[in-house]
Design a protein around this motif. Structure first.
Motif, PDB file in Angstrom:
ATOM      1  N   THR A  36       0.724  -1.142  -0.059  1.00 51.61           N
ATOM      2  CA  THR A  36      -0.041   0.039   0.000  1.00 51.61           C
ATOM      3  C   THR A  36       0.886   1.181   0.207  1.00 51.61           C
ATOM      4  N   LYS A  37       2.239   0.993   0.306  1.00 52.31           N
ATOM      5  CA  LYS A  37       2.915   2.238   0.277  1.00 52.31           C
ATOM      6  C   LYS A  37       3.017   2.980  -1.107  1.00 52.31           C
ATOM      7  N   ALA A  38       2.871   2.200  -2.036  1.00 48.20           N
ATOM      8  CA  ALA A  38       2.917   2.423  -3.290  1.00 48.20           C
ATOM      9  C   ALA A  38       1.721   3.611  -3.600  1.00 48.20           C
ATOM     10  N   VAL A  39       0.782   3.602  -2.920  1.00 45.21           N
ATOM     11  CA  VAL A  39      -0.359   4.517  -3.211  1.00 45.21           C
ATOM     12  C   VAL A  39      -0.140   5.821  -2.425  1.00 45.21           C
ATOM     13  N   ILE A  40       0.685   5.820  -1.688  1.00 44.83           N
ATOM     14  CA  ILE A  40       0.987   7.387  -0.883  1.00 44.83           C
ATOM     15  C   ILE A  40       1.270   8.396  -1.773  1.00 44.83           C
ATOM     16  N   PRO A  41       2.248   8.231  -2.610  1.00 48.45           N
ATOM     17  CA  PRO A  41       2.514   9.710  -3.447  1.00 48.45           C
ATOM     18  C   PRO A  41       1.239   9.986  -4.244  1.00 48.45           C
ATOM     19  N   GLY A  42       0.635   9.181  -4.852  1.00 48.81           N
ATOM     20  CA  GLY A  42      -0.649   9.336  -5.440  1.00 48.81           C
ATOM     21  C   GLY A  42      -1.800  10.159  -4.415  1.00 48.81           C
ATOM     22  N   ALA A  43      -1.895   9.588  -3.466  1.00 46.79           N
ATOM     23  CA  ALA A  43      -2.815  10.137  -2.351  1.00 46.79           C
ATOM     24  C   ALA A  43      -2.568  11.425  -2.174  1.00 46.79           C
ATOM     25  N   VAL A  44      -1.322  12.093  -1.950  1.00 49.52           N
ATOM     26  CA  VAL A  44      -0.950  13.252  -1.517  1.00 49.52           C
ATOM     27  C   VAL A  44      -1.429  14.189  -2.725  1.00 49.52           C
ATOM     28  N   TRP A  45      -1.497  13.888  -4.014  1.00 54.06           N
ATOM     29  CA  TRP A  45      -1.996  14.700  -5.102  1.00 54.06           C
ATOM     30  C   TRP A  45      -3.441  14.691  -5.274  1.00 54.06           C
ATOM     31  N   ILE A  46      -4.102  13.508  -4.913  1.00 52.40           N
ATOM     32  CA  ILE A  46      -5.286  13.529  -4.798  1.00 52.40           C
ATOM     33  C   ILE A  46      -6.074  14.536  -3.727  1.00 52.40           C
ATOM     34  N   ILE A  47      -5.267  14.454  -2.838  1.00 58.08           N
ATOM     35  CA  ILE A  47      -5.854  15.499  -1.770  1.00 58.08           C
ATOM     36  C   ILE A  47      -5.795  16.917  -1.986  1.00 58.08           C
ATOM     37  N   ILE A  48      -4.516  17.131  -2.732  1.00 55.52           N
ATOM     38  CA  ILE A  48      -4.269  18.473  -3.049  1.00 55.52           C
ATOM     39  C   ILE A  48      -5.353  18.882  -4.186  1.00 55.52           C
ATOM     40  N   THR A 101      10.022   7.099  -2.350  1.00 57.10           N
ATOM     41  CA  THR A 101      10.326   5.600  -2.248  1.00 57.10           C
ATOM     42  C   THR A 101      11.709   5.283  -2.920  1.00 57.10           C
ATOM     43  N   ASN A 102      12.484   6.192  -3.981  1.00 54.43           N
ATOM     44  CA  ASN A 102      13.425   5.357  -4.675  1.00 54.43           C
ATOM     45  C   ASN A 102      14.586   6.620  -4.849  1.00 54.43           C
ATOM     46  N   MET A 103      15.306   6.944  -4.039  1.00 46.09           N
ATOM     47  CA  MET A 103      16.192   8.173  -4.183  1.00 46.09           C
ATOM     48  C   MET A 103      17.202   7.905  -5.227  1.00 46.09           C
TER      49      MET A 103
END
Ligand SMILES: Nc1ncnc2c1ncn2[C@@H]1O[C@H](COP(=O)(O)OP(=O)(O)O)[C@@H](O)[C@H]1O
Ligand SMILES: [Mg+2]
Lengths: 224, 234
Positions: free
Chosen positions: A48-60, A188-190
């Motif tokens: 589920t960690k993979a959805v976090i970056p997308g979730a940030v922008w959905i919220i914004i 996630t992947n620096m």
């Protein structure tokens, strides 16, 4: 010109602090999105960690639309927009003032919502927080710059609530694609940082071009 | 002061103003009369730079409406039908905001002074949304003159005002006139028009139908001319 813009931004933020209507709605909305996400995706599960970056922008994006709509529709009551238009300043001051107010509001939403999201999902940032903040800043800037302009355009129409998202998505998709990619890499992947920076540069260039365009064209949009 | 030549305004294929020629000297107090839909408000909106004319020239003190719009806007005090006030703001906050936009010096004192002049000191810290129509109109008047304009554009300023407020408004117009302020006032109240104005313009179908001076407050002359022009033809 800047002084007038600041006066308008101050007025908007001050009245928002007074009524707490828009900001309240935006934050509640963000909270709901985060909660629903936590129901849908098990926070304990690693995938589920993979959805976090997308979730940030959905919220914004979605809470941003709520705020953008209000920011210009609110000037229709008692025709206060006419009061701004007959005041001795350029139309671009109105744009700049509205932009500053909307931008501060979305920043407040981000400051509240993003830590909440990370906490609830127990998300450990494997990348650079500084870069993440930079991405948030650049992305929100572009989204709000274009959004404020389109909100002004849509506010002349009877169905502005519907028109704004319709116009907003095609216009801001380059920004959103760029920043979601960059966010994903940075969180996630620096190792792929150079490619995140390339995305970021692209978005920043888009931001600047559209900010200048909106600034110059707003005069024709605000005309009665 | 105000020079209007061959001004027309078209909206949705409809000519609202069809060739207005008008010249107004500094210090004149002009009443604009005319039936509903004649184009009076539109004329004021064009002057206030709110809408652009379709054709024609407008010069204010030799300044161009579009090119020198910032200078021109400073000269005008515009009072339209709507109050232009923020509902959840108090009279003081409204006046401070607009005062700042106009770059008024010592704006706080000026705002307080104006609220006192329109007789609402008691309500200075109440949000405008709780006010009655007449009280809102009083604040709207204060808003329009916060920057001591040189030209006042008043659109039916007497609507909703009680007797006391009408006196206040008339005194505002007269005292501004003493300072050399020019006033254009759309009104349906012949009595007030005759009382404070020294020139009457009758607008009909987007044109100026009559234009004459009055002295000694001759209400009879105004209604006589108006009836002959407007109601006689109907
Ligand atoms: N934006 C507009 N689009 C189309 N018609 C308009 C517009 N504004 C005003 N009109 C029309 O122009 C005429 C004059 O309006 P107005 O100047 O408000 O009249 P009044 O003399 O009563 O103030 C009216 O018939 C009105 O319907
Ligand atoms: Mg009217």
């Amino acid at each position: 010109m800047f002084r007038a813009a600041l006066t308008i931004a101050k007025k908007d933020i001050y009245s928002e602090l007074r009524t707490k209507q828009v900001l309240g709605t935006m934050i509640i909305f963000a909270g709901l999105v985060i909660l629903v996400l936590s129901f849908a995706f098990d926070p304990a599960n690693n995938t589920t960690k993979a959805v976090i970056p997308g979730a940030v922008w959905i919220i914004i994006v979605f809470s941003g639309i709520l705020g953008l709509n209000r920011s210009l529709v609110s000037e229709q009551r008692n025709d206060t927009m006419h009061g701004l238009l007959v005041a001795p300043m350029e139309a671009s001051s109105i744009y700049l003032g509205k932009f500053m107010a909307n931008f501060s509001m979305i920043l407040i939403v981000e400051i509240v919502a993003v830590p909440f999201l990370f906490l609830l999902f127990d998300f450990k940032v494997n990348g650079s927080i500084l870069y993440f903040i930079l991405v948030l800043f650049v992305g929100s800037f572009g989204f709000i710059a274009i959004g404020t302009f389109l909100a002004a355009l849509a506010s002349n129409s009877k169905s502005s609530e519907m028109l704004l998202p319709l116009l907003l998505f095609p216009m801001t998709s380059p920004v959103l694609i760029g920043v979601t990619q960059a966010t994903k890499i940075i969180l996630t992947n620096m190792e792929k940082l150079p490619s995140a920076i390339a995305w970021l540069q692209l978005v920043a260039a888009y931001d600047v071009i559209f900010f200048v365009l909106c600034f110059l064209l707003i005069e024709y949009v605000l005309e009665v | 002061m105000i020079e209007i030549k061959k001004l027309t305004k078209q909206a949705d294929n409809k000519l609202i103003l069809r060739g207005v020629d008008l010249s107004i000297k500094q210090g004149e107090t002009v009443a604009i009369l005319g039936p509903n839909g004649a184009g009076k408000s539109t004329l004021l909106k064009v002057l206030a730079t709110l809408i652009k004319p379709t054709s024609g020239h407008v010069k204010i003190n030799g300044l161009n409406l579009k090119k020198d719009h910032i200078k021109v806007k400073k000269l005008f005090g515009y009072l339209p039908h709507s109050s232009l006030l923020y509902d959840h703001y108090t009279p003081l906050e409204n006046l401070l905001f607009f005062g700042e936009l106009y770059g008024v010096k010592d704006v706080e004192n000026r705002a307080r002074q104006l609220v006192k002049e329109v007789g609402l000191s008691f309500f200075i810290n109440e949000p405008v949304k709780n006010f009655s129509r007449g009280m809102i109109q009083r604040i709207a008047i204060a808003r329009a003159i916060i920057h001591e304009p040189k030209i006042m554009l008043l659109d039916e300023p007497h609507t909703g005002l009680d007797q006391g407020a009408i006196t206040i408004l008339n005194n505002v117009v007269l005292s501004m006139k003493e300072k050399g302020c020019t006033t254009l006032m759309v009104t349906h109240d012949f009595k007030q028009a005759a009382e404070i104005c020294d020139r009457i313009i009758i607008v009909k179908n987007g044109k100026i139908a009559d234009d004459f001076s009055i002295n000694n407050k001759s209400l009879g002359l105004v209604s006589e001319k108006y009836e002959a022009l407007v109601e006689g033809v109907l």
